[in-house]
Design an enzyme around this catalytic site. Structure first.
Site, PDB file in Angstrom:
ATOM      1  N   ALA A  95     -12.014   2.940   3.382  1.00 54.18           N
ATOM      2  CA  ALA A  95     -11.021   2.049   2.782  1.00 54.18           C
ATOM      3  C   ALA A  95     -10.074   2.820   1.855  1.00 54.18           C
ATOM      4  O   ALA A  95     -10.238   4.020   1.625  1.00 54.18           O
ATOM      5  CB  ALA A  95     -11.730   0.942   2.026  1.00 54.18           C
ATOM      6  N   HIS A  96      -9.107   2.103   1.316  1.00 56.36           N
ATOM      7  CA  HIS A  96      -8.073   2.770   0.504  1.00 56.36           C
ATOM      8  C   HIS A  96      -8.645   3.378  -0.780  1.00 56.36           C
ATOM      9  O   HIS A  96      -9.532   2.834  -1.395  1.00 56.36           O
ATOM     10  CB  HIS A  96      -6.912   1.836   0.196  1.00 56.36           C
ATOM     11  N   ASN A  97      -8.096   4.536  -1.096  1.00 54.66           N
ATOM     12  CA  ASN A  97      -8.419   5.240  -2.342  1.00 54.66           C
ATOM     13  C   ASN A  97      -9.843   5.780  -2.404  1.00 54.66           C
ATOM     14  O   ASN A  97     -10.296   6.187  -3.477  1.00 54.66           O
ATOM     15  CB  ASN A  97      -8.141   4.346  -3.558  1.00 54.66           C
TER      16      ASN A  97
ATOM     17  N   GLN B 105       0.861  -1.183   0.000  1.00 60.91           N
ATOM     18  CA  GLN B 105       0.000   0.000   0.000  1.00 60.91           C
ATOM     19  C   GLN B 105       0.895   1.230   0.000  1.00 60.91           C
ATOM     20  O   GLN B 105       1.380   1.662   1.040  1.00 60.91           O
ATOM     21  CB  GLN B 105      -0.938  -0.040   1.207  1.00 60.91           C
TER      22      GLN B 105
END
Lengths: 342, 342, 342
Positions: A240-242, A199
């Site tokens: 969450a990511h992005n 990540q």
């Protein structure tokens, strides 16, 4: 007057409001319509509480002009009494004093930069190259990972963790237990086991955001997770990511947004609602509590999913029927065909 | 016998139970019916495990009188074997020793008051005017904010944060990561941005409450958030500002209660269930897992919402039909009209 | 080349991939197809991004052989480009350096055993008899309770709490705020109040597991809570006491598993999905987001519950009809009977 006491006339002048009744009355705090005493200010914003106005013992009430006739005490008139109340009440909030400087029990890397007037509390850990803006406050037990940035006048109340590649804007308020910049949940399946996707992105939080207790915001896989300015997250939210959240959106407790979803500006996401990954939600969308957004939303408005609460016996009977809805629809169509054929 | 060994007869006497079989047998621990050995005590409470009784190797089994004939070993007879087991098992629980006094790495304000025999663990932070009751235990990394109170014999296991205006009763048990007294989520919308509502209330937690890991309880906006005595919260529960929970209610993991909701006494809220804001829930109400309470509940009983689990293909077909339920209802009515008209 | 620079040919050799185009091109990082520059590697795995391949400025792209013709730059050919990318990207991940040894601010019991090359960060607390494996890393503010074990090469990123009787395998990665080994939620109701059931079991986590931020895993009541190897938990997941999760299963954010449930191997549990207590879920079962598993699942496959999202007005009409589904089913049957009787 002392720092915590204001006359009604002083409040009117400071906040640009008209007052009615005794302008010399001294106010030293705030309370509910039902609970406030003569030295306290209250407000009437929600018509649900209008009946309490007549009986209030408050020294002064912030209200709309239309409610003036029913007010038995001094009044401050505001077009939006709740907003006016919010600003006045801030006068009476006693935040714990944060002494500028670094507490002796804190562990601050020599390469970290601490801005003027910033306060680093007990047991904080500020790692290599981290940057704490002027006037920022880190309460006890905060961790600012290597290279992370905390903007000026931001406040990490206590026990906040910024992990990696996190940038907070100015005046950001983060509550205890929040974790920002932890690994996104990225996995590739190889034959019979998982391989972790590094990540490598970060997290960028805009000015004036608020992040609730025990909320988690993961950093991006390649690019950043982004909250634009004035985004308000309640407790135990998972970002969450992005994910990208537009300015002035507010998410209630336990909401969750899955990877790479894009939420517009001025959205309101209800408690424990969810948004699936890679979806887009337009500006000014409201999602009601516990709903799941399963497709992109292109139009502003209010959206929902779920079923109503019933007593368990009745619910069981209806829920059992849900398992056959498709069949029922076909049977209705068949009945209609029969009926038309006759 | 040593501190951790008891004969069956000793256990019978200590807990006021009748025993059958060898009263001299020495018991030094507890186990499941299937796993316990001759030196261990087990119990039979749930009839689902009755088949395991015949084969148990346990030294003694706590059970109902009706199950005595089927018991192949010594027995302790109790009207509620699970309750009796709970009390006996506590004898064999080895809690980590908590040395009275303040660990040298803790940071305790000079104005804080530490009760007799209290233990303040490593890296704890106890702020100005905080009060830790006699015999209370703060495990490592607990933070007790300015003016907060921890009642006598309470135990903060580790890494618990009490933020502002929090009062814990006696014998309260709080698990790691819990955050109590953080800001409620109060916002007023002014034209194009949010204005924060100061959260000026506190949190009051009654005697004998238990608060799970990473659970969050916000403090009130003007008045207090309240848990009456013996309320039991599992992990990751969210309690918003000004919620009131009646005595002896229990909430399972990931449940959430929105602002100003009032839950009665002896309620049971299932896992990930939710209660919307400003609602009232009567005493002795059970909410099943993942249900959403969308209206006040006036009568005791069990309540539910949601749909049953199905294989995804079948579910998709049924869920698609849900979108047209209102139309189906009208079409059924039309068919009935046709049918009656004939 | 420097530690962080590799030619395309070097990457091909190191990962056993064929390359096409300029093998001498130097790669020093990774990026998305849209964002990567000439010194960066990207990948094409999801056909949703195929259109971006033609326009990419990446120095090299990892892709399937079938996509080679459309690739405007150097290429590394892999049967599963996402897996290959995951491994290559790990080369470019700069983890914060963890100095071996014990930070002076850490509190380590004399009876704790610290393995060779292990790193114990600032303000960590390692209690009596705890064991930290060789090369393990404890970031700042981790707590390892008495008698807990952290396997070799495991990494507790920061502020992780292992409470009691917790054993982590090798190469376990735990993110900030996770609490492992807290009390299971066990209560017996006696007349008018709750009696706590001592939680005497532990938690065993297998090799190569990953535990997300603010996730909680309770220890067992009598036997252990178990995660087999390579289980992957996202953030804010709740695992209750005595749960057993089979190897290689992955749970997305905010999922929850109630007490004594047994999840098989290679399962995928979606975000905020739940599994009720004492159920069994077979191997290779997928549960979609926000679904509730209310009965044991014996067959592999995908399972769901819930209703679709609609605009609030339409949803309200349909949801109101859900309350009468059982009645509608009866009315359909009655119409069919009428129709057949004619």
């Amino acid at each position: 007057m002392s720092a915590d006491n204001y006359t009604v006339a002083e409040l009117a002048e400071r906040f640009g409001l008209a007052f009615h009744g005794d302008g010399g009355r001294v106010i030293g705090g705030v309370g509910t319509l039902a609970g406030a005493g003569p030295g306290q200010l209250s407000f009437l914003s929600n018509s649900r509480y209008a009946a309490q106005l007549a009986a209030t013992r408050a020294g002064v009430v912030v209200l709309r002009e239309a409610d003036l006739p029913a007010c038995p005490t001094a009044a401050l008139v505001a077009p939006d009494p709740y907003v006016a109340y919010a600003k006045i009440a801030a006068l009476f909030e006693r935040l714990p004093a944060a002494a500028p400087g670094v507490h002796p029990s804190a562990v601050v890397a020599p390469t970290a930069r601490i801005g003027e007037g910033a306060s680093i509390g007990p047991c904080c850990v500020v790692e290599d190259g981290a940057e704490i803006g002027a006037g920022a406050v880190l309460g006890p037990h905060c961790i600012v990972g290597a290279g992370c940035t905390v903007g000026a006048q931001s406040r990490l109340v206590a026990r906040v963790t910024l992990v990696t590649r996190v940038t907070l804007g100015r005046r950001v308020l983060v509550h205890p237990g929040a974790v920002i910049g932890s690994d996104g949940f990225g996995l590739a399946f190889e034959r019979d086991h998982w391989v972790k996707i590094p990540q490598l992105g970060g997290v960028r939080i805009g000015d004036d955001c608020e992040i609730g207790a025990n909320t988690t915001i993961d950093r991006g896989a390649l690019e950043d997770t982004v909250l634009e300015e004035d985004v308000r997250l309640d407790n135990q939210i998972q970002i969450a990511h992005n994910v990208h959240i537009g300015a002035h959106s507010a998410l209630a407790g336990c909401a969750a947004v899955a990877g790479s979803a894009k939420i517009g500006r001025y959205c309101m996401i209800g408690g424990n609602a969810g948004v699936l990954g890679h979806l887009e939600v337009a500006d000014r969308v409201t999602i009601t509590a516990k709903s799941l957004v399963t497709h992109s939303i292109r139009e502003p408005g209010e959206y929902s999913s779920g079923t109503p609460l019933q007593d368990n016996r009745t619910w069981r009977r209806n829920a059992a029927r849900f398992k056959h809805l498709d069949e029922y629809a076909r049977r209705i169509a068949a009945l209609e065909k029969d009926s038309n054929d006759e």
